[in-house]
Design a protein around this motif. Structure first.
Motif, short mmCIF file in Angstrom:
data_model
loop_
_atom_site.label_atom_id
_atom_site.label_comp_id
_atom_site.label_asym_id
_atom_site.label_seq_id
_atom_site.Cartn_x
_atom_site.Cartn_y
_atom_site.Cartn_z
N GLY A 125 -100.99 -30.86 -6.93
CA GLY A 125 -101.06 -29.50 -6.41
C GLY A 125 -100.73 -29.36 -4.93
O GLY A 125 -100.83 -28.27 -4.38
N TRP A 126 -100.31 -30.43 -4.29
CA TRP A 126 -100.04 -30.39 -2.85
C TRP A 126 -98.57 -30.18 -2.51
O TRP A 126 -98.23 -29.95 -1.36
CB TRP A 126 -100.49 -31.70 -2.21
CG TRP A 126 -101.96 -31.91 -2.22
CD1 TRP A 126 -102.67 -32.71 -3.06
CD2 TRP A 126 -102.91 -31.31 -1.34
NE1 TRP A 126 -104.01 -32.64 -2.77
CE2 TRP A 126 -104.18 -31.78 -1.71
CE3 TRP A 126 -102.81 -30.40 -0.28
CZ2 TRP A 126 -105.34 -31.39 -1.06
CZ3 TRP A 126 -103.96 -30.03 0.36
CH2 TRP A 126 -105.21 -30.51 -0.03
N PHE A 127 -97.67 -30.29 -3.49
CA PHE A 127 -96.24 -30.32 -3.20
C PHE A 127 -95.49 -29.23 -3.94
O PHE A 127 -95.79 -28.92 -5.07
CB PHE A 127 -95.67 -31.69 -3.56
CG PHE A 127 -96.46 -32.81 -2.94
CD1 PHE A 127 -96.34 -33.09 -1.60
CD2 PHE A 127 -97.35 -33.54 -3.69
CE1 PHE A 127 -97.08 -34.10 -1.01
CE2 PHE A 127 -98.11 -34.55 -3.13
CZ PHE A 127 -97.97 -34.83 -1.78
N TYR A 128 -94.46 -28.68 -3.27
CA TYR A 128 -93.63 -27.69 -3.92
C TYR A 128 -92.26 -28.25 -4.27
O TYR A 128 -91.51 -27.64 -5.03
CB TYR A 128 -93.49 -26.42 -3.06
CG TYR A 128 -92.64 -26.56 -1.82
CD1 TYR A 128 -91.28 -26.31 -1.84
CD2 TYR A 128 -93.22 -26.93 -0.61
CE1 TYR A 128 -90.51 -26.44 -0.69
CE2 TYR A 128 -92.46 -27.05 0.54
CZ TYR A 128 -91.11 -26.80 0.49
OH TYR A 128 -90.35 -26.93 1.63
N ASP A 129 -91.92 -29.41 -3.73
CA ASP A 129 -90.65 -30.02 -4.08
C ASP A 129 -90.80 -31.53 -4.04
O ASP A 129 -91.59 -32.07 -3.26
CB ASP A 129 -89.55 -29.57 -3.12
CG ASP A 129 -88.16 -29.92 -3.61
OD1 ASP A 129 -87.99 -30.15 -4.83
OD2 ASP A 129 -87.22 -29.97 -2.80
#
Length: 134
Positions: A105-109
């Motif tokens: 849940g910490w990364f968007y890419d």
């Protein structure tokens, strides 16, 4: 949090599509409007899509590197990975690892990169953290 769970499968799928993108393309000739000349367009070749990961499949993972993280400790990301150094590199293992990193849940890419070494393959995960608003 609910929105984030809905986007994870989409982002994992898009990442997988990027990995499968063709390196080369076939040329298709199509007639131009009202002229005898033709315009060249490209179409993906399914044979080349399959070969993107082929040089690395079955090789021993020698090292897993995480780059781009600032707030999230590398140890936390590495702990989420299903594959470990010493295991064989597989497409299914890569897919599980990509999902595991997104599930934090910490990364968007996330963009994996591979480096062939004499002992096997190094897997480098380039991550981009979600922006934090204060």
């Amino acid at each position: 949090m609910k929105k984030q769970k809905l986007w994870r499968p989409l982002t994992v799928g898009l990442t997988a599509m990027m990995l499968a993108a063709p390196v080369y393309a076939e040329e298709i000739q199509t007639p131009a409007m009202g002229a005898d000349t033709s315009v060249t367009q490209t179409a993906p070749s399914s044979h080349q899509e399959e070969n993107k990961l082929a040089p690395y499949i079955g090789k021993t993972i020698t090292k897993q590197i995480i780059e781009g993280n600032v707030a999230v400790p590398e140890a936390e990301i590495a702990a989420a990975l299903k594959t470990k150094p010493g295991m064989q590199f597989t497409e299914a293992g890569l897919s599980e690892d990509l999902s595991a990193i997104y599930d934090l849940g910490w990364f968007y890419d996330l963009r994996p990169e591979f480096k062939t070494v004499p002992e096997g393959v190094q897997v480098i995960y380039h991550v981009m953290e979600n922006p934090v608003y204060q």
